[in-house]
Scaffold this motif. Structure first.
Motif, PDB file in Angstrom:
ATOM      1  N   GLY A  25       0.829  -1.293   0.110  1.00 20.20           N
ATOM      2  CA  GLY A  25      -0.113  -0.108  -0.006  1.00 20.20           C
ATOM      3  C   GLY A  25       0.967   1.248  -0.092  1.00 20.20           C
ATOM      4  N   ALA A  31      -3.596  -1.123  -2.351  1.00 16.58           N
ATOM      5  CA  ALA A  31      -4.505  -1.378  -1.206  1.00 16.58           C
ATOM      6  C   ALA A  31      -6.050  -0.701  -1.828  1.00 16.58           C
ATOM      7  N   GLN A  92      -8.292  -0.624   5.903  1.00 13.26           N
ATOM      8  CA  GLN A  92      -7.606  -0.568   4.801  1.00 13.26           C
ATOM      9  C   GLN A  92      -6.948  -2.081   4.510  1.00 13.26           C
ATOM     10  N   SER A  94      -4.106  -4.096   1.926  1.00 17.88           N
ATOM     11  CA  SER A  94      -3.360  -3.988   1.031  1.00 17.88           C
ATOM     12  C   SER A  94      -3.007  -5.295   0.647  1.00 17.88           C
ATOM     13  N   THR A 149      -9.209   2.654  -4.213  1.00 15.00           N
ATOM     14  CA  THR A 149      -7.826   2.443  -3.708  1.00 15.00           C
ATOM     15  C   THR A 149      -7.242   3.618  -3.163  1.00 15.00           C
ATOM     16  N   THR A 150      -6.100   3.449  -2.424  1.00 15.04           N
ATOM     17  CA  THR A 150      -5.502   4.406  -1.647  1.00 15.04           C
ATOM     18  C   THR A 150      -4.854   5.428  -2.533  1.00 15.04           C
TER      19      THR A 150
END
Ligand code: PLP
Length: 294
Positions: A25, A31, A92, A94, A149-150
């Motif tokens: 991530g 992630a 979260q 990842s 997504t991050t």
């Protein structure tokens, strides 16, 4: 109240929580995440958030993340340990930790992080009375905005520019003038006929959980709703604009690029009747789901 975190099996104060440097991530934005509103320790639209998380994981081919019941158990435990009532639960997942290489690593378990922080939803009730300002900005994000997504740099830069210009949010538009959404919100327009318009689901927008909830409430209340794109030019002359998001949850937009929204109408520059009515329906729904009262 100190913020709390969960990281791969451990509950600890947020200040002591961390992930390895080679978390995918961190290095690749490899992630997905969710932000869930907790009203008096009860999640709003929990299943919809879990569904979207699962969809994102599948789209990124991330396998092995805990299923919904396990996530619910961790979230509940975290919230209890954080001794929070109203707040935001962040989840979260990842792809995991692996030696840096673009290709997917073999046999890597996902990293699961949750954080619990207090959030004052009552401030939103106050903002609802005045409305918020937005500024239009070109949409410079990637081609899969439907995935949570991050990889948020386009949104981060947009939000920063909006704040620099004294606005609450950015209104992103594409080259053809179509309004997609905000940096972290979905955008809505009310036509003179009263029809509610919001961008249809596509790769250009995030399928907002609050967007879906407001669509449902609006239809139940006999509003006419159209999921189709609108343009920035249409937004500039619309009687009303508003935005939705988990943290919003529904805020009237009263200024666009420094000019009052609804120019020429009775409520120019102040929240209009449609957004106000929908916000009331939404707060009632929050009470119905969570027992929370403003
Ligand atoms: C780009 C974008 N659009 C819309 C939203 C609103 O989604 P939700 O209603 O699920 O919070 C968000 C939330 O963070 C977002 O990042």
């Amino acid at each position: 109240m100190p913020a709390f975190a969960y990281v791969n099996g451990r509950y600890l104060p947020l200040a002591h929580a961390s992930l390895p440097v080679e978390d995918r991530g961190t290095q690749f934005a490899d992630a997905v995440y969710e932000v869930i509103a907790m009203f008096g320790s009860q999640p709003l639209d929990w299943r919809a958030h879990c569904w979207r998380l699962r969809r994102g994981l599948a789209a990124l081919f991330i396998a092995g993340a805990p299923e919904e019941p396990a996530l619910a158990h961790i979230a509940k435990t975290l919230w209890r340990r954080a001794r929070l009532e109203d707040g935001l639960l962040y989840i979260q997942v990842s792809r995991g930790t692996a030696r840096r290489d673009h290709g997917f690593p073999a046999n890597t378990a996902p990293n699961l992080v949750m954080t619990a922080r207090a959030f004052d939803f009552r401030q939103r009730l106050r903002q609802q009375q005045t409305g918020v300002a937005v500024v239009s900005l070109p949409d410079q994000r990637w081609q899969r905005c439907d995935l949570k997504t991050t990889g948020l740099l386009g949104a981060v830069l947009g939000k920063a520019e909006a704040r620099r210009l004294g606005a609450f949010e950015a209104m992103f538009y594409r080259e053809d003038g179509t309004v997609t959404e905000g940096a972290s919100t979905n955008m809505w327009l009310v036509e003179p006929s009263g029809t509610l318009v919001t961008h249809p689901l596509s790769a250009h927008i995030l399928p907002g959980v609050m967007r879906e909830t407001v669509l449902r409430l609006a239809r139940d209340a006999q509003f006419t709703v159209a999921e189709r794109p609108f343009t920035l030019a249409q937004a500039r002359t619309a009687p009303e604009l508003f935005l939705t998001s988990t943290t919003g949850p529904l805020l009237p937009i009263t200024r666009l690029d420094g000019r009052p929204v609804g120019t020429g109408t009775a409520h120019a520059g102040i929240p209009g009747p449609t957004a106000t009515r929908l916000a009331t329906l939404l707060w009632n729904e929050i009470t119905r789901q969570t027992g929370w009262h403003p």
